[in-house]
Design a protein around this motif. Structure first.
Motif, PDB file in Angstrom:
ATOM      1  N   GLY A  25      30.099  77.617  22.908  1.00  0.00           N
ATOM      2  CA  GLY A  25      28.706  77.401  23.286  1.00  0.00           C
ATOM      3  C   GLY A  25      27.690  78.115  22.426  1.00  0.00           C
ATOM      4  O   GLY A  25      26.498  78.119  22.750  1.00  0.00           O
ATOM      5  N   THR A  26      28.129  78.720  21.328  1.00  0.00           N
ATOM      6  CA  THR A  26      27.199  79.478  20.488  1.00  0.00           C
ATOM      7  C   THR A  26      26.722  78.703  19.267  1.00  0.00           C
ATOM      8  O   THR A  26      25.811  79.147  18.576  1.00  0.00           O
ATOM      9  CB  THR A  26      27.857  80.786  20.012  1.00  0.00           C
ATOM     10  N   LEU A  27      27.327  77.553  18.984  1.00  0.00           N
ATOM     11  CA  LEU A  27      26.963  76.792  17.792  1.00  0.00           C
ATOM     12  C   LEU A  27      25.681  76.005  18.037  1.00  0.00           C
ATOM     13  O   LEU A  27      25.504  75.385  19.088  1.00  0.00           O
ATOM     14  CB  LEU A  27      28.094  75.833  17.415  1.00  0.00           C
ATOM     15  N   GLY A  28      24.798  76.013  17.051  1.00  0.00           N
ATOM     16  CA  GLY A  28      23.557  75.263  17.164  1.00  0.00           C
ATOM     17  C   GLY A  28      23.785  73.768  17.020  1.00  0.00           C
ATOM     18  O   GLY A  28      24.889  73.314  16.698  1.00  0.00           O
ATOM     19  N   PRO A  29      22.746  72.965  17.229  1.00  0.00           N
ATOM     20  CA  PRO A  29      22.874  71.512  17.101  1.00  0.00           C
ATOM     21  C   PRO A  29      22.894  71.092  15.636  1.00  0.00           C
ATOM     22  O   PRO A  29      22.690  71.911  14.732  1.00  0.00           O
ATOM     23  CB  PRO A  29      21.610  70.998  17.790  1.00  0.00           C
ATOM     24  N   LEU A  30      23.159  69.824  15.402  1.00  0.00           N
ATOM     25  CA  LEU A  30      22.934  69.254  14.084  1.00  0.00           C
ATOM     26  C   LEU A  30      21.438  69.025  13.911  1.00  0.00           C
ATOM     27  O   LEU A  30      20.759  68.596  14.849  1.00  0.00           O
ATOM     28  CB  LEU A  30      23.657  67.913  13.938  1.00  0.00           C
ATOM     29  N   ALA A  31      20.937  69.304  12.728  1.00  0.00           N
ATOM     30  CA  ALA A  31      19.555  68.949  12.410  1.00  0.00           C
ATOM     31  C   ALA A  31      19.586  67.708  11.526  1.00  0.00           C
ATOM     32  O   ALA A  31      20.507  67.529  10.721  1.00  0.00           O
ATOM     33  CB  ALA A  31      18.857  70.092  11.691  1.00  0.00           C
ATOM     34  N   ILE A  32      18.603  66.849  11.694  1.00  0.00           N
ATOM     35  CA  ILE A  32      18.528  65.642  10.880  1.00  0.00           C
ATOM     36  C   ILE A  32      17.097  65.473  10.399  1.00  0.00           C
ATOM     37  O   ILE A  32      16.140  65.677  11.156  1.00  0.00           O
ATOM     38  CB  ILE A  32      19.013  64.403  11.669  1.00  0.00           C
ATOM     39  N   ALA A  33      16.954  65.160   9.131  1.00  0.00           N
ATOM     40  CA  ALA A  33      15.625  65.010   8.544  1.00  0.00           C
ATOM     41  C   ALA A  33      15.761  64.116   7.323  1.00  0.00           C
ATOM     42  O   ALA A  33      16.862  63.710   6.941  1.00  0.00           O
ATOM     43  CB  ALA A  33      15.045  66.377   8.165  1.00  0.00           C
ATOM     44  N   GLY A  34      14.628  63.812   6.714  1.00  0.00           N
ATOM     45  CA  GLY A  34      14.649  63.012   5.501  1.00  0.00           C
ATOM     46  C   GLY A  34      13.388  62.191   5.359  1.00  0.00           C
ATOM     47  O   GLY A  34      12.721  61.873   6.350  1.00  0.00           O
ATOM     48  N   SER A  35      13.092  61.857   4.119  1.00  0.00           N
ATOM     49  CA  SER A  35      11.894  61.065   3.854  1.00  0.00           C
ATOM     50  C   SER A  35      12.112  59.587   4.154  1.00  0.00           C
ATOM     51  O   SER A  35      11.148  58.825   4.260  1.00  0.00           O
ATOM     52  CB  SER A  35      11.471  61.246   2.389  1.00  0.00           C
ATOM     53  N   ALA A  36      13.378  59.167   4.296  1.00  0.00           N
ATOM     54  CA  ALA A  36      13.681  57.774   4.643  1.00  0.00           C
ATOM     55  C   ALA A  36      13.655  57.648   6.165  1.00  0.00           C
ATOM     56  O   ALA A  36      14.663  57.840   6.845  1.00  0.00           O
ATOM     57  CB  ALA A  36      15.041  57.375   4.083  1.00  0.00           C
ATOM     58  N   MET A  84      43.821  85.340  21.131  1.00  0.00           N
ATOM     59  CA  MET A  84      43.137  84.266  20.418  1.00  0.00           C
ATOM     60  C   MET A  84      42.461  83.316  21.402  1.00  0.00           C
ATOM     61  O   MET A  84      41.327  82.877  21.185  1.00  0.00           O
ATOM     62  CB  MET A  84      44.135  83.499  19.555  1.00  0.00           C
ATOM     63  N   PHE A  85      43.141  83.014  22.490  1.00  0.00           N
ATOM     64  CA  PHE A  85      42.586  82.135  23.516  1.00  0.00           C
ATOM     65  C   PHE A  85      41.282  82.715  24.062  1.00  0.00           C
ATOM     66  O   PHE A  85      40.269  82.019  24.194  1.00  0.00           O
ATOM     67  CB  PHE A  85      43.616  81.963  24.634  1.00  0.00           C
ATOM     68  N   ARG A  86      41.277  83.999  24.353  1.00  0.00           N
ATOM     69  CA  ARG A  86      40.077  84.650  24.876  1.00  0.00           C
ATOM     70  C   ARG A  86      38.966  84.673  23.831  1.00  0.00           C
ATOM     71  O   ARG A  86      37.786  84.507  24.157  1.00  0.00           O
ATOM     72  CB  ARG A  86      40.414  86.072  25.326  1.00  0.00           C
ATOM     73  N   GLU A  87      39.340  84.865  22.573  1.00  0.00           N
ATOM     74  CA  GLU A  87      38.343  84.866  21.496  1.00  0.00           C
ATOM     75  C   GLU A  87      37.628  83.519  21.414  1.00  0.00           C
ATOM     76  O   GLU A  87      36.395  83.452  21.303  1.00  0.00           O
ATOM     77  CB  GLU A  87      39.033  85.164  20.165  1.00  0.00           C
ATOM     78  N   LEU A  88      38.403  82.437  21.475  1.00  0.00           N
ATOM     79  CA  LEU A  88      37.807  81.106  21.389  1.00  0.00           C
ATOM     80  C   LEU A  88      36.930  80.817  22.603  1.00  0.00           C
ATOM     81  O   LEU A  88      35.860  80.206  22.482  1.00  0.00           O
ATOM     82  CB  LEU A  88      38.900  80.046  21.258  1.00  0.00           C
ATOM     83  N   LYS A  89      37.373  81.259  23.768  1.00  0.00           N
ATOM     84  CA  LYS A  89      36.576  81.053  24.978  1.00  0.00           C
ATOM     85  C   LYS A  89      35.256  81.816  24.888  1.00  0.00           C
ATOM     86  O   LYS A  89      34.197  81.303  25.275  1.00  0.00           O
ATOM     87  CB  LYS A  89      37.355  81.508  26.208  1.00  0.00           C
ATOM     88  N   ALA A  90      35.309  83.046  24.377  1.00  0.00           N
ATOM     89  CA  ALA A  90      34.101  83.870  24.296  1.00  0.00           C
ATOM     90  C   ALA A  90      33.088  83.287  23.320  1.00  0.00           C
ATOM     91  O   ALA A  90      31.874  83.422  23.509  1.00  0.00           O
ATOM     92  CB  ALA A  90      34.466  85.296  23.884  1.00  0.00           C
ATOM     93  N   GLY A  91      33.579  82.628  22.267  1.00  0.00           N
ATOM     94  CA  GLY A  91      32.671  82.089  21.259  1.00  0.00           C
ATOM     95  C   GLY A  91      32.152  80.703  21.569  1.00  0.00           C
ATOM     96  O   GLY A  91      31.295  80.182  20.838  1.00  0.00           O
TER      97      GLY A  91
END
Length: 271
Positions: free
Chosen positions: A20-31, A11-18
């Motif tokens: 840095g793969t998550l994208g950033p938060l996106a933020i938008a809106g008409s306000a 499990m430790f190796r699985e978490l290490k391998a994954g």
């Protein structure tokens, strides 16, 4: 009975391998003004590249800010994000904003009285619910969301262990699953604080996790002493033990992170 060390290491190796793969938060809106205010609050003291304005493609989640009912342009943007399988959080600012958004437009909403009082902990908890345990990567890059994301992770893992404790009727058979979930939670909380956990530090983390065994022993005894309600007691104790462990891990890693920051910013001394 305890978790197989090989299972923990896998499990430790699985978490290490994954990592840095998550994208950033996106933020938008008409306000426009509240959107920019939220972006500033999210990135305060953190990594500005962890929040991206505009296109939600590939983002971990989209925070869409509205200060009034959604216009046709807003609905198109929200539906586009949904088609891209990006979780959507509606951030509804001020009195003119609606109380909720249809499920077709947003997964969850956060109500905000005004752009100066953004409930960042609540935003973090919602992000953790929608993104899952990988949200620890966002917490590491955005300290403003760290507390809320850690709270969300603790709640999620506590519920999982509560269900496992209540559902497994053979005494002791649930311990490996409960233990692995607790180890995973502690590792995620460490990652949320930007703490690098390598092979040398893993035994230290497992020692922290060992504190949960007392509650699990009590749960086994309760199952024998109260045969009709023992399953419920086990579930409650598994939930409470995991929650307490997660909160202790949060305090521990927060102190570690503060110490690291102090050392990094402190005087270097004579050379």
């Amino acid at each position: 009975m305890k978790a197989n060390p090989l299972a923990v290491w896998s499990m430790f190796r699985e978490l290490k391998a994954g990592a840095g793969t998550l994208g950033p938060l996106a933020i938008a809106g008409s306000a426009t003004e509240p959107t920019e205010a939220l972006r500033r609050e999210l990135t305060r003291g953190g990594d500005v590249t962890a929040v991206r304005a505009g296109d939600p493609a590939g983002a971990a989640a989209l925070l869409y800010v509205l200060s009034g009912p959604p216009a046709a342009e807003d609905e198109r943007a929200l539906r586009r994000a949904r088609k891209q399988d990006v979780p959507v959080v509606g951030v509804l600012v001020g009195r003119e904003a609606p109380d909720a958004l249809p499920p077709a437009l947003a997964d969850e909403v956060v109500r905000v009285a005004d752009s100066a009082t953004v409930p960042l902990d609540e935003v973090g908890r919602v992000v953790a619910r929608l993104v899952g345990e990988e949200s620890s990567e966002l917490a590491a890059r955005l300290p403003a969301l760290r507390r809320g994301i850690c709270d969300g992770l603790i709640s999620s893992f506590s519920r999982k262990n509560g269900l496992v404790g209540a559902a497994v009727f053979v005494p002791g058979a649930d311990l490996p699953v409960l233990t692995l979930n607790q180890v995973r939670l502690v590792l995620r909380i460490g990652a949320a604080h930007g703490i690098e956990i390598d092979r040398d530090r893993l035994p230290e983390i497992l020692a922290v996790v060992g504190g949960g065994f007392a509650l699990r022993t009590a749960a086994r005894e309760a199952l024998g002493a109260i045969p009709l309600a023992g399953w419920a007691v086990k579930g409650v104790l598994a939930y409470a033990g995991t929650k307490a462990l997660g909160e202790a891990a949060t305090r521990y890693f927060a102190a570690q992170a503060r110490g690291a920051a102090a050392r990094a910013s402190g005087p270097t001394g004579p050379t």
